[in-house]
Design an enzyme around this catalytic site. Structure first.
Site, PDB file in Angstrom:
ATOM      1  N   SER A  15      -1.279 -13.609   1.652  1.00  0.00           N
ATOM      2  CA  SER A  15      -1.227 -13.034   3.036  1.00  0.00           C
ATOM      3  C   SER A  15      -1.050 -11.272   3.099  1.00  0.00           C
ATOM      4  O   SER A  15      -0.679 -10.826   1.925  1.00  0.00           O
ATOM      5  CB  SER A  15       0.086 -13.638   3.855  1.00  0.00           C
ATOM      6  OG  SER A  15       1.223 -13.029   3.384  1.00  0.00           O
ATOM      7  N   ILE A  17      -0.769  -7.717   3.067  1.00  0.00           N
ATOM      8  CA  ILE A  17      -1.367  -6.479   2.169  1.00  0.00           C
ATOM      9  C   ILE A  17      -1.969  -6.896   1.219  1.00  0.00           C
ATOM     10  O   ILE A  17      -2.999  -6.481   0.609  1.00  0.00           O
ATOM     11  CB  ILE A  17      -0.355  -5.412   1.971  1.00  0.00           C
ATOM     12  CG1 ILE A  17      -0.067  -4.747   3.092  1.00  0.00           C
ATOM     13  CG2 ILE A  17      -0.690  -4.508   0.924  1.00  0.00           C
ATOM     14  CD1 ILE A  17       1.472  -3.925   2.971  1.00  0.00           C
ATOM     15  N   SER A 142       7.560   1.083   0.392  1.00  0.00           N
ATOM     16  CA  SER A 142       7.387   1.038   1.865  1.00  0.00           C
ATOM     17  C   SER A 142       8.068   2.541   2.186  1.00  0.00           C
ATOM     18  O   SER A 142       8.866   3.054   1.435  1.00  0.00           O
ATOM     19  CB  SER A 142       8.242  -0.019   2.520  1.00  0.00           C
ATOM     20  OG  SER A 142       8.531   0.350   3.878  1.00  0.00           O
ATOM     21  N   TYR A 155      16.228  -5.457   1.862  1.00  0.00           N
ATOM     22  CA  TYR A 155      14.659  -5.114   2.098  1.00  0.00           C
ATOM     23  C   TYR A 155      14.708  -3.578   1.668  1.00  0.00           C
ATOM     24  O   TYR A 155      13.814  -3.090   0.699  1.00  0.00           O
ATOM     25  CB  TYR A 155      13.918  -5.353   3.085  1.00  0.00           C
ATOM     26  CG  TYR A 155      12.720  -5.080   3.371  1.00  0.00           C
ATOM     27  CD1 TYR A 155      11.413  -6.060   2.645  1.00  0.00           C
ATOM     28  CD2 TYR A 155      11.936  -3.973   4.011  1.00  0.00           C
ATOM     29  CE1 TYR A 155      10.149  -5.860   2.666  1.00  0.00           C
ATOM     30  CE2 TYR A 155      10.643  -3.793   3.868  1.00  0.00           C
ATOM     31  CZ  TYR A 155       9.843  -4.593   3.336  1.00  0.00           C
ATOM     32  OH  TYR A 155       8.615  -4.443   3.379  1.00  0.00           O
ATOM     33  N   LYS A 159      13.044  -1.605  -1.681  1.00  0.00           N
ATOM     34  CA  LYS A 159      11.832  -0.755  -1.657  1.00  0.00           C
ATOM     35  C   LYS A 159      12.260   0.633  -2.266  1.00  0.00           C
ATOM     36  O   LYS A 159      11.515   1.502  -2.964  1.00  0.00           O
ATOM     37  CB  LYS A 159      11.365  -0.663  -0.111  1.00  0.00           C
ATOM     38  CG  LYS A 159      10.977  -1.774   0.299  1.00  0.00           C
ATOM     39  CD  LYS A 159       9.820  -2.432  -0.542  1.00  0.00           C
ATOM     40  CE  LYS A 159       9.039  -3.510   0.183  1.00  0.00           C
ATOM     41  NZ  LYS A 159       7.929  -4.029  -0.695  1.00  0.00           N
TER      42      LYS A 159
END
Length: 325
Positions: A15, A17, A142, A155, A159
């Site tokens: 799914s 990217i 990100s 998260y 990153k």
């Protein structure tokens, strides 16, 4: 490096990217090795890839938190195609919640997938690439790896860690005089993927894509360009580039502004949401999707531009004050 006919391994290919990247390389006539937890979704991606002339696709269901499974992914790629030219680490999960309310096992799971999954991928990829004396590793980070935000602590940590891992690997390869091995990092802004629907959530509010929202195909094109002409880091999306630049000029201001922006636009004030673990521990059902249905950039352009303008003006003002004697 020539892109056409490359052998490309992609984690998180079911799914978002990862899926868009698989299709982008398939359009270039590459052989793509598709890895994720969902076999059904990967088969859908395989069929879509093989519609393109010269493209071949191999499905290898893989949980990237399992080092042995990732080693097997690399082995299967070499067994089928003889080499690995490009490895894209794109698997990611997320959890929203106040710091003290996110279960520790969920916190650890995000770090296990988003950090250790990349470690496993990098080790497997570089082992093959060192033997070949060529290859490109692409790690998808990100902009929150530069500009942190509230409610997604694990998260954001992951990153930041991905950027650190990439930098360390580049240094090590340079010291080892591995001139034909490249490690590149991609820092997307908000992307229209199912990540937000699939995230675990303990905020009581539904996570939505924070504007402006860019397409996953935009990130995929950036990854393909990196293979052709490797660079250390690439930020995808004008708003992302603006935030990264502003964070260097006035980090405290950007930090405060990001907190307000997340609270107002990343978590819905109108739609309550029960607590849930999303796809952290069990893959989402179905055939997967590239897009999350957030409307892309055009639907959110006005709100996003307004936010960018406010940030830019504030940062410019701060910069002028710094320069004034």
């Amino acid at each position: 490096m020539r892109v056409r006919d490359s052998v490309v391994v992609i984690t998180g290919a079911s799914s978002g990217i990862g899926r868009a990247t698989a299709l982008a390389f398939a359009r270039k006539g590459c052989a793509v090795v598709l890895a994720a937890r969902r076999a059904e979704a990967l088969e859908t991606v395989r069929r879509a890839c093989e519609r393109h002339r010269r493209a071949e696709a191999l499905v290898v269901p893989t949980d990237v938190t399992d080092a042995a499974a990732v080693d097997e992914l690399a082995r299967r790629a070499v067994q089928r195609f003889g080499r690995v030219d490009v490895w894209v680490n794109a698997a990611a999960v997320n959890v929203f919640g106040p710091f003290g309310e996110v279960p520790l096992e969920d916190f650890r799971r995000v770090l296990d997938v988003n950090v250790m999954g990349y470690v496993h991928g990098a080790r497997a990829a570089l082992r093959v690439m060192r033997e070949q004396d060529r290859g490109t590793l692409v790690n998808v980070s990100s902009i929150v790896g530069v500009v942190s935000q509230p409610y997604t602590h694990a998260y954001g940590m992951s990153k930041h860690a991905i950027r650190a891992l990439s930098a360390s690997l580049r240094q090590e390869l340079r010291l080892g005089k591995a001139a034909h091995l490249h490690v590149c990092t991609v820092l997307p802004a908000t992307i229209d993927t199912p990540l937000f629907q699939h995230a675990a959530n303990y905020t009581g509010r539904r996570p939505v894509a924070m504007p402006p929202v860019y397409s996953p195909e935009r990130v995929a094109r950036a990854i393909v360009r990196l293979v052709r002409a490797p660079r250390r880091e690439v930020v995808v999306g004008p708003m992302g580039r603006s935030l990264v630049l502003q964070s260097r000029i006035s980090p405290g201001l950007v930090e405060r502004t990001m907190a307000r922006h997340v609270d107002r636009t990343h978590l819905s004030r109108k739609e309550p949401a029960p607590p849930g673990r999303g796809n952290l521990h069990v893959p989402a059902a179905g055939q997967g999707a590239t897009h999350g249905g957030w409307g892309g950039r055009r639907r959110t352009a006005v709100r996003g531009l307004a936010a960018a303008t406010v940030l830019a003006a504030a940062a410019a003002g701060a910069a002028r004050r710094v320069r004034t004697p």
